[in-house]
Design an enzyme around this catalytic site. Structure first.
Site, PDB file in Angstrom:
ATOM      1  N   TYR A   1      -0.017   1.228  36.298  1.00  0.00           N
ATOM      2  CA  TYR A   1       0.730   0.439  35.309  1.00  0.00           C
ATOM      3  C   TYR A   1       0.013  -0.878  35.037  1.00  0.00           C
ATOM      4  O   TYR A   1      -0.223  -1.263  33.881  1.00  0.00           O
ATOM      5  CB  TYR A   1       2.154   0.179  35.800  1.00  0.00           C
TER       6      TYR A   1
ATOM      7  N   SER B 148       2.008  -8.041  31.629  1.00  0.00           N
ATOM      8  CA  SER B 148       2.811  -8.029  32.851  1.00  0.00           C
ATOM      9  C   SER B 148       2.183  -8.906  33.923  1.00  0.00           C
ATOM     10  O   SER B 148       0.954  -9.031  34.001  1.00  0.00           O
ATOM     11  CB  SER B 148       2.932  -6.599  33.377  1.00  0.00           C
TER      12      SER B 148
END
Length: 332
Positions: free
Chosen positions: A154, A129
């Site tokens: 995350y 990501s």
């Protein structure tokens, strides 16, 4: 050729599965169909895949973070490659439910590495990501930038995945490519992301929250460009030749940014959605959310150089496509 795709009922996983099937390949899908967002959307994606599969697609409803269950469902299955796209997504939800992220994104990633090692797969491509860059990176983000100050759990789990993958590439020579995705959007997208949230609210006359008063920028990347990048990577595994790969590893492990290489203001995105919807938004300006990054901007020179990747869909084209799809989907 048979590819194992995790998160196959998810946004990107379903799109990759359909693209591989369109090439005449076989796909084994894994998804746990959790309720982070409505399961009906995942079921609809699955139905779209199966309608095009011609018997070459198998779905296993299993949690890949449960290694015993994973071994059972894949015990008799043969596959050549793995595209690991399944994960617990969402920056803000990681603040509310941190254990879900360690379970899926860390333990689950390890299980897929172990699976790839045991089966001797030719290549394991996995999702990272853009959020791994944190708050200190300079724009545009480069794959060689330091990424050790994540702003959310995350992001921390995704950076952890990259580091664990590097260990497996070193110890077991498992060929891997990690892909740092930048704000993916398009038809069949996720309901928790801005594109869907803004479109649904505008069409229904509800207000939208505009974080940081619209002074945020994102490198919005259309789903077709993401899929093209994933498949280009999948078809060209990194060589185990000691050369330094993108991201700095001498092992058969490389890291790429996949983005549109253009950072757009949030308020411009809203303008485009308003135009496509034919309605004005009711904008409520709010402060920055915890864990969010103010700006993202992908340097894609590494994947351009190595694989000829070139994004082709700008947001002024992609946004109307999404709104048209959303209107049709919500009417069903």
């Amino acid at each position: 050729m048979t590819t194992l795709v995790t998160g196959a009922a998810g946004f990107i996983g379903a799109a990759v599965s359909r693209a591989l099937l369109a090439r005449g390949e076989r796909v084994i899908g894994i998804d746990n169909f959790n309720n982070y967002y409505p399961v009906s959307l995942k079921e609809a994606r699955l139905a779209a895949i199966e309608a095009e599969a011609d018997g070459r697609f198998t779905m296993h409803r299993v949690d890949f973070a449960d290694h015993a269950a994973l071994d059972v469902v894949l015990g008799g299955a043969d596959f050549d490659r793995i595209v690991h796209l399944g994960a617990q997504a969402g920056v803000r939800y990681s603040i509310e439910n941190p254990r879900a992220y360690i379970h899926s994104n860390v333990a689950g990633h390890l299980n897929l590495l172990e699976l790839g090692r045991a089966r001797g797969v030719a290549h394991l491509v996995y999702a990272s990501s853009s959020s791994i860059y944190g708050g200190d990176a300079t724009l545009p983000f480069k794959v060689d930038d330091r990424a050790d100050r994540p702003l959310s759990l995350y992001a921390a789990t995704k950076r952890s995945d990259e580091l664990i993958s590097e260990t497996y590439a070193h110890l077991y020579r498992l060929p891997q490519t990690g892909l740092r995705f930048f704000t993916v959007y398009g038809p069949w997208g996720r309901p928790d992301m801005a594109m869907w949230l803004f479109t649904s609210a505008i069409l229904e006359g509800r207000p939208i929250q505009v974080f940081n008063h619209g002074d945020m920028r994102r490198d919005f990347t259309y789903i077709d460009d993401i899929v093209a990048g994933i498949i280009a990577c999948l078809d060209h595994p990194p060589a185990d030749d000691g050369s330094v790969k993108a991201g700095g590893s001498p092992n058969p492990h490389r890291l790429y940014n996949i983005g549109n290489h253009k950072s757009e203001r949030l308020d411009r995105l809203i303008d485009l959605i308003e135009a496509a919807c034919g309605k004005s938004a009711i904008r409520i300006n709010t402060p920055m959310q915890a864990g969010d990054m103010a700006d993202t901007f992908a340097d894609i020179s590494a994947i351009e150089r190595d694989l000829g990747f070139a994004p082709g869909v700008a947001i002024d084209v992609g946004v109307p496509r999404f709104v048209d799809w959303y209107r049709a989907y919500s009417a069903t």
